[in-house]
Design a protein around this motif. Structure first.
Motif, PDB file in Angstrom:
ATOM      1  N   ASN A  22       0.897  -0.998   0.371  1.00 33.27           N
ATOM      2  CA  ASN A  22      -0.038  -0.203   0.185  1.00 33.27           C
ATOM      3  C   ASN A  22       0.992   1.221   0.290  1.00 33.27           C
ATOM      4  O   ASN A  22       0.475   2.289  -0.484  1.00 33.27           O
ATOM      5  N   ARG A  23       2.284   1.456   0.527  1.00 37.03           N
ATOM      6  CA  ARG A  23       2.802   2.289   0.289  1.00 37.03           C
ATOM      7  C   ARG A  23       3.079   3.099  -0.504  1.00 37.03           C
ATOM      8  O   ARG A  23       4.055   3.508  -1.410  1.00 37.03           O
ATOM      9  N   PHE A  24       3.661   1.549  -1.324  1.00 33.61           N
ATOM     10  CA  PHE A  24       4.201   1.456  -2.105  1.00 33.61           C
ATOM     11  C   PHE A  24       3.252   2.074  -3.967  1.00 33.61           C
ATOM     12  O   PHE A  24       4.089   3.182  -3.976  1.00 33.61           O
ATOM     13  N   CYS A  25       2.013   1.886  -3.593  1.00 33.57           N
ATOM     14  CA  CYS A  25       1.413   2.346  -4.748  1.00 33.57           C
ATOM     15  C   CYS A  25       0.716   3.865  -4.784  1.00 33.57           C
ATOM     16  O   CYS A  25       0.640   4.276  -5.079  1.00 33.57           O
ATOM     17  N   ALA A  26       0.868   4.195  -2.983  1.00 33.54           N
ATOM     18  CA  ALA A  26       0.510   5.393  -3.138  1.00 33.54           C
ATOM     19  C   ALA A  26       1.686   6.640  -3.068  1.00 33.54           C
ATOM     20  O   ALA A  26       1.450   7.673  -3.391  1.00 33.54           O
ATOM     21  N   GLN A  27       2.687   6.042  -2.495  1.00 35.00           N
ATOM     22  CA  GLN A  27       3.915   7.132  -3.543  1.00 35.00           C
ATOM     23  C   GLN A  27       3.934   6.938  -4.670  1.00 35.00           C
ATOM     24  O   GLN A  27       4.447   8.172  -4.881  1.00 35.00           O
ATOM     25  N   TYR A  28       3.829   6.082  -5.607  1.00 33.94           N
ATOM     26  CA  TYR A  28       3.125   6.762  -6.992  1.00 33.94           C
ATOM     27  C   TYR A  28       2.653   6.382  -8.067  1.00 33.94           C
ATOM     28  O   TYR A  28       1.823   6.573  -8.669  1.00 33.94           O
ATOM     29  N   GLN A  29       1.503   6.384  -6.726  1.00 33.62           N
ATOM     30  CA  GLN A  29      -0.257   6.575  -7.022  1.00 33.62           C
ATOM     31  C   GLN A  29      -0.506   5.476  -8.142  1.00 33.62           C
ATOM     32  O   GLN A  29      -1.281   5.745  -9.202  1.00 33.62           O
ATOM     33  N   PHE A  30      -0.088   4.385  -7.798  1.00 33.85           N
ATOM     34  CA  PHE A  30      -0.303   3.543  -8.845  1.00 33.85           C
ATOM     35  C   PHE A  30      -1.724   2.443  -8.557  1.00 33.85           C
ATOM     36  O   PHE A  30      -1.807   2.786  -6.778  1.00 33.85           O
ATOM     37  N   PRO A  31      -2.490   2.018  -9.030  1.00 30.36           N
ATOM     38  CA  PRO A  31      -3.890   1.223  -8.416  1.00 30.36           C
ATOM     39  C   PRO A  31      -2.869  -0.384  -7.984  1.00 30.36           C
ATOM     40  O   PRO A  31      -2.055  -0.897  -8.493  1.00 30.36           O
ATOM     41  N   VAL A  32      -4.315  -0.502  -6.600  1.00 35.55           N
ATOM     42  CA  VAL A  32      -3.668  -1.672  -5.698  1.00 35.55           C
ATOM     43  C   VAL A  32      -3.393  -2.481  -6.674  1.00 35.55           C
ATOM     44  O   VAL A  32      -2.695  -3.554  -6.710  1.00 35.55           O
ATOM     45  N   LEU A  33      -4.483  -3.616  -6.579  1.00 35.56           N
ATOM     46  CA  LEU A  33      -5.011  -4.795  -7.730  1.00 35.56           C
ATOM     47  C   LEU A  33      -4.228  -4.702  -8.423  1.00 35.56           C
ATOM     48  O   LEU A  33      -3.653  -5.653  -8.841  1.00 35.56           O
ATOM     49  N   LYS A  34      -4.536  -3.710  -9.547  1.00 38.65           N
ATOM     50  CA  LYS A  34      -3.396  -3.862 -10.887  1.00 38.65           C
ATOM     51  C   LYS A  34      -1.658  -3.778 -10.497  1.00 38.65           C
ATOM     52  O   LYS A  34      -1.628  -4.743 -10.842  1.00 38.65           O
ATOM     53  N   THR A  35      -1.232  -3.498  -9.516  1.00 46.54           N
ATOM     54  CA  THR A  35      -0.071  -3.460  -9.027  1.00 46.54           C
ATOM     55  C   THR A  35       0.244  -4.930  -8.361  1.00 46.54           C
ATOM     56  O   THR A  35       1.588  -5.567  -9.449  1.00 46.54           O
ATOM     57  N   PHE A  36      -0.278  -5.343  -7.844  1.00 44.12           N
ATOM     58  CA  PHE A  36      -0.102  -6.564  -6.984  1.00 44.12           C
ATOM     59  C   PHE A  36      -0.360  -7.622  -8.627  1.00 44.12           C
ATOM     60  O   PHE A  36       0.532  -9.039  -8.272  1.00 44.12           O
ATOM     61  N   ASN A  37      -1.176  -7.456  -9.154  1.00 42.91           N
ATOM     62  CA  ASN A  37      -1.161  -8.388 -10.043  1.00 42.91           C
ATOM     63  C   ASN A  37       0.526  -8.687 -10.988  1.00 42.91           C
ATOM     64  O   ASN A  37       0.404  -9.179 -11.275  1.00 42.91           O
ATOM     65  N   ALA A  38       0.750  -6.980 -11.356  1.00 46.72           N
ATOM     66  CA  ALA A  38       1.892  -6.862 -11.698  1.00 46.72           C
ATOM     67  C   ALA A  38       3.540  -7.766 -10.961  1.00 46.72           C
ATOM     68  O   ALA A  38       4.253  -8.710 -11.553  1.00 46.72           O
ATOM     69  N   LEU A  39       3.190  -7.269  -9.483  1.00 44.49           N
ATOM     70  CA  LEU A  39       4.586  -7.915  -9.067  1.00 44.49           C
ATOM     71  C   LEU A  39       4.439  -9.551  -8.770  1.00 44.49           C
ATOM     72  O   LEU A  39       4.983 -10.556  -8.587  1.00 44.49           O
ATOM     73  N   GLN A  40       2.841  -9.628  -8.521  1.00 48.50           N
ATOM     74  CA  GLN A  40       2.054 -11.474  -8.970  1.00 48.50           C
ATOM     75  C   GLN A  40       2.979 -11.909 -10.277  1.00 48.50           C
ATOM     76  O   GLN A  40       3.812 -13.583  -9.801  1.00 48.50           O
ATOM     77  N   PHE A  41       2.583 -11.684 -11.399  1.00 45.31           N
ATOM     78  CA  PHE A  41       3.156 -11.860 -12.416  1.00 45.31           C
ATOM     79  C   PHE A  41       4.925 -11.770 -11.625  1.00 45.31           C
ATOM     80  O   PHE A  41       5.304 -12.952 -13.161  1.00 45.31           O
ATOM     81  N   LEU A  42       5.283 -11.460 -12.048  1.00 47.66           N
ATOM     82  CA  LEU A  42       6.905 -10.954 -11.872  1.00 47.66           C
ATOM     83  C   LEU A  42       7.454 -11.839 -10.872  1.00 47.66           C
ATOM     84  O   LEU A  42       8.524 -12.529 -11.024  1.00 47.66           O
ATOM     85  N   ASP A  43       7.064 -12.336  -9.554  1.00 46.33           N
ATOM     86  CA  ASP A  43       6.914 -13.415  -8.598  1.00 46.33           C
ATOM     87  C   ASP A  43       6.958 -14.651  -9.588  1.00 46.33           C
ATOM     88  O   ASP A  43       7.872 -15.568  -9.563  1.00 46.33           O
ATOM     89  N   ARG A  44       5.909 -14.939 -10.194  1.00 44.08           N
ATOM     90  CA  ARG A  44       5.557 -16.138 -10.734  1.00 44.08           C
ATOM     91  C   ARG A  44       6.413 -16.949 -12.138  1.00 44.08           C
ATOM     92  O   ARG A  44       7.694 -18.076 -12.026  1.00 44.08           O
ATOM     93  N   GLN A  45       6.989 -15.295 -12.572  1.00 42.77           N
ATOM     94  CA  GLN A  45       7.789 -15.754 -13.344  1.00 42.77           C
ATOM     95  C   GLN A  45       9.516 -15.307 -12.932  1.00 42.77           C
ATOM     96  O   GLN A  45      10.714 -16.195 -13.143  1.00 42.77           O
ATOM     97  N   GLY A  46       9.532 -15.944 -11.662  1.00 42.49           N
ATOM     98  CA  GLY A  46      11.324 -15.634 -10.866  1.00 42.49           C
ATOM     99  C   GLY A  46      12.197 -14.412 -11.005  1.00 42.49           C
ATOM    100  O   GLY A  46      13.615 -14.218 -10.784  1.00 42.49           O
TER     101      GLY A  46
END
Length: 630
Positions: free
Chosen positions: A380-404
């Motif tokens: 939430n702090r990361f999204c607040a700092q860059y004004q990113f939508p939380v769920l879309k950002t979580f999906n992006a991070l989850q994708f990066l996680d699943r790709q290793g």
């Protein structure tokens, strides 16, 4: 098979195997690679636990579900069977100790997540163990065409090199034909013996009901079927809201979601398992490994993301063989809004690259640096700092996680946990005396409806934004409320951990992932389109639709789903009801519930007659979701 049956009777207290458990076990005991496609509730764990007991050495079980691993290990230990799970969050020293126990402690089962196989030293230790069977649970996770692809699963095939004579047993509850074929290829299965049980659940009536008032329809269903029920909702907030609404209507409820403390999850679960609460209201975090046989009804109040997940969740009904119901409630605007919301949170190449770039900047990682560095991370702090939508950002991070590219700890959690200790009247009185605190307190109450009943993790940056004050001001007000003993207030240092698995190289890292990102997004959209087709189709039997999706052909109509029921006697002559509806609407617009109550007919008959009138352009729907004459 007499020995296998003796093991089953001795440790699990069952008199006999279900079909085709015995055949699967025999295939494994014969040393053959085996693929078992067993629908939810089909008893997959028995298929590797029984041969694991019979074969010498250790059965290695790869599973992506930490809760399920823990549950199975506890159940084995209750039966005096030695089992260990290497779940996430265990320090390296402890992992070494656990693997030592496996090697020298006469253990029969070692559970681990696929991510553990990405650590070379863990693989080296496993190679020294006397492995006699390798079971891959949730095997669809290895397929890029599956609904839950995890690249770490691709590492499992390497175990074939180390254990060429050890049988592999792949298990899953939901896989289309394309996914089945991909699993066999990706795991490197050698002439696998395939066991596939029909997906037909003849005792489940699959229902899709169109309704403008979902709470009213839920109330009707639960009153008509007072047995144990599950209601799946989209998010944690909906859990608390619906639980409160149904409790006020006189139903006994409990709820379950990923944000609850472990102890409270267990308490809520036990209330429902012991039938002290009729209704379990849950997000999709609930259900894996839960085998409650007497669940009568499973209701989805929002569209599921894909039919694989829906089939598994719906399949938690009727495991005792009695007639049960799997219901999806659809409002007129659901299909359009669900699709828009779903697509909005899928990250594209530009957004993925932006998130990766800002992530490195956030932790001040220089180009070419960062490999194997770990940081404390708050989404939430990361999204607040860059004004990113939380769920879309979580999906992006989850994708990066699943790709290793990065590794995220399992759960995001809030740092501040509070609960109101005063009742609502006292809070209103407090606000009237402390107007400077009003906006913050009202924002908390609006966003966290369960805050009177339990400790709730809150997002202080969100509250600050909603109340138009600084985050520091929110903390000051919370501190005052705590000092006045108006709230319980806990500060928890349990942010997530994020580890960079490779050095920072912005374009190279993202460009190699783009093709797969697009493929995954297209697959998810295709799967949602199939769900939409399922709820919108008013001609094909719902059970038949599901069976055809999973590759079964020449299936007969079930006779009990919403489509089949619409063809029966009650609807043989809907013209009379339609004529009466036209007569009512001449006096003005009405909702379907108002029509139903005035005509004293069932909701299904009302919806069916309304659908006929809509199809013939006799009526339409206004912006207030009322039916009017054209």
């Amino acid at each position: 098979m007499s020995e296998a049956l003796q093991i089953l009777q001795k440790y699990w207290k069952y008199d006999s195997f279900r079909v085709p458990q015995d055949a699967i076990i025999q295939s494994v005991l014969d040393g053959k690679d085996t693929f078992a496609l067993l629908p939810t509730g089909g008893g997959k764990s028995i298929c590797f636990q029984v041969p694991g007991m019979l074969l010498p050495g250790i059965c290695l079980v790869v599973s992506p579900l930490v809760a399920l691993m823990k549950d199975q290990v506890q159940n084995l230990q209750k039966r005096n069977i030695k089992a260990i799970a290497l779940t996430g969050g265990i320090a390296a020293d402890e992992v070494i100790d656990l693997l030592d126990n496996c090697q020298f402690g006469n253990y029969k089962f070692l559970y681990l997540s696929p991510e553990r196989l990405q650590s070379e030293w863990v693989v080296e230790r496993i190679k020294s163990l006397p492995i006699s069977l390798i079971a891959i649970d949730e095997a669809h996770c290895i397929s890029q065409w599956g609904h839950d692809f995890r690249p770490a699963y691709l590492k499992i095939a390497a175990l074939k090199e180390y254990y060429p004579k050890v049988p592999f047993l792949a298990l899953t509850a939901s896989a289309t034909k394309r996914v089945q074929e991909d699993i066999c290829v990706q795991l490197g299965l050698n002439n696998p013996v395939l066991f596939k049980k029909s997906f037909a659940r003849e005792n489940i009536a699959y229902m899709v009901f169109e309704t403008e008032d979902k709470l009213y329809r839920v109330q009707q269903i639960l009153a008509k079927n007072p047995e144990s029920s599950i209601i799946y909702v989209r998010n944690r907030k909906s859990c608390h809201e619906l639980a409160s609404q149904l409790t006020n209507l006189g139903f006994t409820t409990t709820f379950y979601h990923g944000g609850l403390p472990a102890k409270e999850k267990e308490q809520q679960m036990q209330r429902w398992l012991e039938n002290k609460a009729q209704v379990m209201i849950a997000t999709n975090a609930f259900g894996m490994g839960i085998d409650k046989p007497d669940v009568k009804t499973v209701i989805h109040t929002q569209l599921p993301d894909n039919l694989e997940n829906y089939y598994q969740e719906a399949g938690r009904a009727g495991r005792d063989g009695a007639k049960a119901f799997a219901v999806i409630l659809v409002a007129p605007s659901d299909i359009a809004s669900s699709k828009n919301q779903f697509i909005e949170v899928l990250p594209d190449k530009a957004f993925l690259k932006l998130v990766y770039l800002k992530l490195n900047n956030y932790f001040q990682v220089a180009y070419g640096e960062g490999f194997n560095e770990t940081f404390v991370f708050n989404l939430n702090r990361f999204c607040a700092q860059y004004q990113f939508p939380v769920l879309k950002t979580f999906n992006a991070l989850q994708f990066l996680d699943r790709q290793g590219v990065v590794s995220l700890s399992a759960n995001f959690s809030e740092k501040i946990t509070i609960q109101f200790l005063l009742d609502s009247k006292e809070i209103i009185r407090y606000i009237s005396l402390n107007r400077a605190h009003e906006d913050v307190i009202v924002s908390i109450l609006r966003n966290y409806p369960g805050i009177y009943d339990m400790e709730v993790g809150i997002n202080t940056s969100l509250i600050a934004r909603k109340a138009n004050v600084s985050e520091e001001k929110v903390h000051q007000i919370l501190t005052v409320l705590r000092d006045k003993e108006s709230i319980s207030y806990k500060s928890q240092a349990n942010d997530s951990q994020l580890t960079f698995n490779e050095a920072r190289e912005d374009d190279r890292v993202i460009n190699r992932l783009v093709t797969f990102l697009e493929k995954q997004n297209n697959l998810k959209i295709e799967q949602l389109d199939t769900v939409i087709a399922y709820v919108a189709d008013k001609k094909q039997c719902k059970s038949g639709f599901l069976l055809e999706y999973f590759g079964e052909t020449n299936v007969a109509d079930c006779g009990i789903c919403s489509v089949c029921m619409s063809k029966k006697e009650e609807y043989a002559n809907p013209g009379r009801i339609a004529e009466e509806i036209v007569g009512l609407l001449q006096s003005g617009p009405l909702t379907s519930r108002e029509i139903e109550n005035r005509l004293q007919v069932t909701p299904d008959a009302t919806i069916f007659a309304l659908q006929l009138l809509l199809e013939h352009n006799s009526i339409t729907i206004n912006k207030q979701n009322q039916y009017i004459l054209k």
